[in-house]
Design a protein around this motif. Structure first.
Motif, PDB file in Angstrom:
ATOM      1  N   PRO A   1      -1.634  -0.654   2.074  1.00 49.89           N
ATOM      2  CA  PRO A   1      -1.607  -0.549   0.605  1.00 49.89           C
ATOM      3  C   PRO A   1      -0.220  -0.748   0.008  1.00 49.89           C
ATOM      4  O   PRO A   1      -0.102  -1.083  -1.178  1.00 49.89           O
ATOM      5  N   VAL A   2       0.825  -0.541   0.808  1.00 51.00           N
ATOM      6  CA  VAL A   2       2.187  -0.737   0.297  1.00 51.00           C
ATOM      7  C   VAL A   2       2.392  -2.187  -0.126  1.00 51.00           C
ATOM      8  O   VAL A   2       3.031  -2.465  -1.151  1.00 51.00           O
ATOM      9  N   HIS A   3       1.845  -3.111   0.660  1.00 49.26           N
ATOM     10  CA  HIS A   3       1.973  -4.527   0.303  1.00 49.26           C
ATOM     11  C   HIS A   3       1.337  -4.804  -1.053  1.00 49.26           C
ATOM     12  O   HIS A   3       1.878  -5.575  -1.862  1.00 49.26           O
TER      13      HIS A   3
ATOM     14  N   ARG B   1       8.107  -6.193   4.623  1.00 50.51           N
ATOM     15  CA  ARG B   1       7.984  -6.774   5.957  1.00 50.51           C
ATOM     16  C   ARG B   1       7.095  -5.935   6.873  1.00 50.51           C
ATOM     17  O   ARG B   1       6.350  -6.471   7.692  1.00 50.51           O
ATOM     18  N   THR B   2       7.152  -4.623   6.770  1.00 53.72           N
ATOM     19  CA  THR B   2       6.457  -3.754   7.708  1.00 53.72           C
ATOM     20  C   THR B   2       5.268  -3.024   7.094  1.00 53.72           C
ATOM     21  O   THR B   2       4.409  -2.538   7.819  1.00 53.72           O
ATOM     22  N   GLY B   3       5.235  -2.899   5.778  1.00 53.25           N
ATOM     23  CA  GLY B   3       4.165  -2.146   5.145  1.00 53.25           C
ATOM     24  C   GLY B   3       4.426  -0.661   5.079  1.00 53.25           C
ATOM     25  O   GLY B   3       3.535   0.108   4.689  1.00 53.25           O
ATOM     26  N   MET B   4       5.613  -0.230   5.465  1.00 52.93           N
ATOM     27  CA  MET B   4       5.957   1.189   5.394  1.00 52.93           C
ATOM     28  C   MET B   4       6.328   1.559   3.959  1.00 52.93           C
ATOM     29  O   MET B   4       6.772   0.722   3.174  1.00 52.93           O
ATOM     30  N   ILE B   5       6.162   2.817   3.635  1.00 52.25           N
ATOM     31  CA  ILE B   5       6.428   3.285   2.277  1.00 52.25           C
ATOM     32  C   ILE B   5       7.924   3.202   1.991  1.00 52.25           C
ATOM     33  O   ILE B   5       8.737   3.730   2.752  1.00 52.25           O
TER      34      ILE B   5
ATOM     35  N   LYS C   1       4.700   6.575  -7.494  1.00 51.84           N
ATOM     36  CA  LYS C   1       4.133   7.894  -7.786  1.00 51.84           C
ATOM     37  C   LYS C   1       2.631   7.802  -8.052  1.00 51.84           C
ATOM     38  O   LYS C   1       1.844   8.623  -7.556  1.00 51.84           O
ATOM     39  N   ASN C   2       2.220   6.808  -8.825  1.00 55.10           N
ATOM     40  CA  ASN C   2       0.790   6.650  -9.126  1.00 55.10           C
ATOM     41  C   ASN C   2      -0.011   6.304  -7.885  1.00 55.10           C
ATOM     42  O   ASN C   2      -1.197   6.664  -7.794  1.00 55.10           O
ATOM     43  N   ALA C   3       0.603   5.613  -6.934  1.00 53.75           N
ATOM     44  CA  ALA C   3      -0.089   5.256  -5.693  1.00 53.75           C
ATOM     45  C   ALA C   3      -0.009   6.362  -4.645  1.00 53.75           C
ATOM     46  O   ALA C   3      -0.524   6.194  -3.541  1.00 53.75           O
ATOM     47  N   GLY C   4       0.655   7.465  -4.986  1.00 52.34           N
ATOM     48  CA  GLY C   4       0.796   8.556  -4.026  1.00 52.34           C
ATOM     49  C   GLY C   4       1.748   8.267  -2.891  1.00 52.34           C
ATOM     50  O   GLY C   4       1.623   8.825  -1.811  1.00 52.34           O
ATOM     51  N   MET C   5       2.732   7.391  -3.159  1.00 56.26           N
ATOM     52  CA  MET C   5       3.688   6.997  -2.122  1.00 56.26           C
ATOM     53  C   MET C   5       5.096   7.474  -2.402  1.00 56.26           C
ATOM     54  O   MET C   5       6.026   7.119  -1.675  1.00 56.26           O
TER      55      MET C   5
END
Length: 336
Positions: free
Chosen positions: A70-72, A266-270, A330-334
């Motif tokens: 979801p980060v992407h 690149r990695t999808g990490m938050i 913040k809205n995405a909970g990340m």
């Protein structure tokens, strides 16, 4: 004569051969031995198919592909937002106004006149108008071409960085935005940090040298005025060091933000939240640029007004992008 059928000697009276008078005998069947296929050792025959041979193949190593997270999607929506598009458009327009302003510089005589009209009466005897005019003329003639080329290279690459990032994020066929644009921004942030640091240090050193030179001379009745000038130079040195520190902190945080966004793409990490300090500096720079628009209009004419206004708008947009980035996380909970 002899019979052509059995080979006997024919009778002299011309009668047919006795073989013609015998009952017909069945044809004798001759036995023909079948031809044995020739064995060819070492090579299969035409009708013989070898079973498929499966040889041990080394495993193919493919580059590691990280899963789409979801980060992407959050980052794609951020870099494809209308706010980022407006920033790319304004940056390109600002670059165009810079080039136009460099190609049509103001008359040095007008600039000298404006400077002297705002100087105190005592300081007008210190700086020669002719020397200032010559210095401005040489600076304009010697730097116009180089300035335009430098703007086309550096500004063009930065504009390309914005558009590469936006177009790749807007493309629905790719799951993640490209990081090439952020890499270009990071490189120029590092270069800007080094150049600005060297420029600030050089200005401070020159101010100190000039101040020491003024303090070591006897100006008679102008001693009080020289003391004021010396005090102003010392204050300028202190302000220069403070500005240098803030610029270093600002650029360091911008580089950290770009690194975090690149790693997330690149990695999808938050990613980490953007620094509020960067947003505050952007808003302060916008206010300073807004007031400097009037000074540029007085010294250089109306041609600098679009350049100044787009610079103000860009600084405001930079600050809004920082706030928008944190809000989306913040809205995405990340947010972390």
């Amino acid at each position: 004569m002899y019979c052509t059928n059995c080979g006997r000697k024919l009778p002299e009276d011309g009668s047919p051969c006795v073989c013609r008078q015998q009952p017909a005998q069945p044809e004798q069947q001759t036995y023909t031995q079948p031809v044995q296929p020739q064995q060819n050792y070492g090579a299969p025959t035409q009708n013989f198919q070898m079973p498929p041979q499966y040889y041990a193949q080394p495993p193919v190593q493919y580059p590691g592909q990280r899963p789409i997270t979801p980060v992407h999607g959050v980052l794609k929506s951020f870099f494809a937002s209308p706010l980022f598009l407006i920033t790319a458009i304004l940056f390109s327009a600002n670059l165009l106004f810079q080039i136009i302003a460099s190609l049509f510089p103001q008359d040095p005589a007008y600039i000298v006149n404006q400077i002297y009209s705002n100087l105190p009466y005592e300081m007008q005897f210190i700086i020669s108008p002719g020397d200032l005019y010559s210095a401005l003329s040489d600076a304009q003639s010697g730097t116009t071409v180089g300035t335009v080329i430098g703007m086309l290279i550096t500004g063009g690459l930065m504009a390309a960085a914005y558009w590469i990032t936006y177009i790749s994020a807007k493309n629905p066929s790719v799951p993640a935005a490209k990081t090439a644009g952020l890499t270009i921004m990071k490189v120029f942030s590092i270069i800007s940090l080094v150049v600005m640091s060297l420029a600030e240090v050089l200005c401070v050193v020159l101010a100190v040298i000039f101040g020491v030179a003024l303090a070591g001379n006897d100006y008679g009745y102008m001693d009080e005025m020289m003391s004021v000038i010396f005090g102003i130079l010392i204050a300028a040195c202190i302000i220069g060091f403070v500005v240098l520190i803030f610029e270093i902190i600002y650029e360091a945080k911008v580089i950290k933000m770009l690194n975090s966004a690149k790693n997330a793409m690149r990695t999808g990490m938050i990613p980490n939240k953007a620094s509020i300090f960067v947003a505050v500096i952007c808003f302060i720079s916008a206010a300073v640029s807004f007031f400097s628009v009037f000074g540029d209009a007085v010294l250089y004419g109306w041609i600098r007004v679009p350049l100044g206004l787009t610079s103000v708008a860009l600084n405001v947009l930079y600050g809004l992008l920082v706030l928008r980035f944190n809000k989306m996380l913040k809205n995405a909970g990340m947010a972390r």
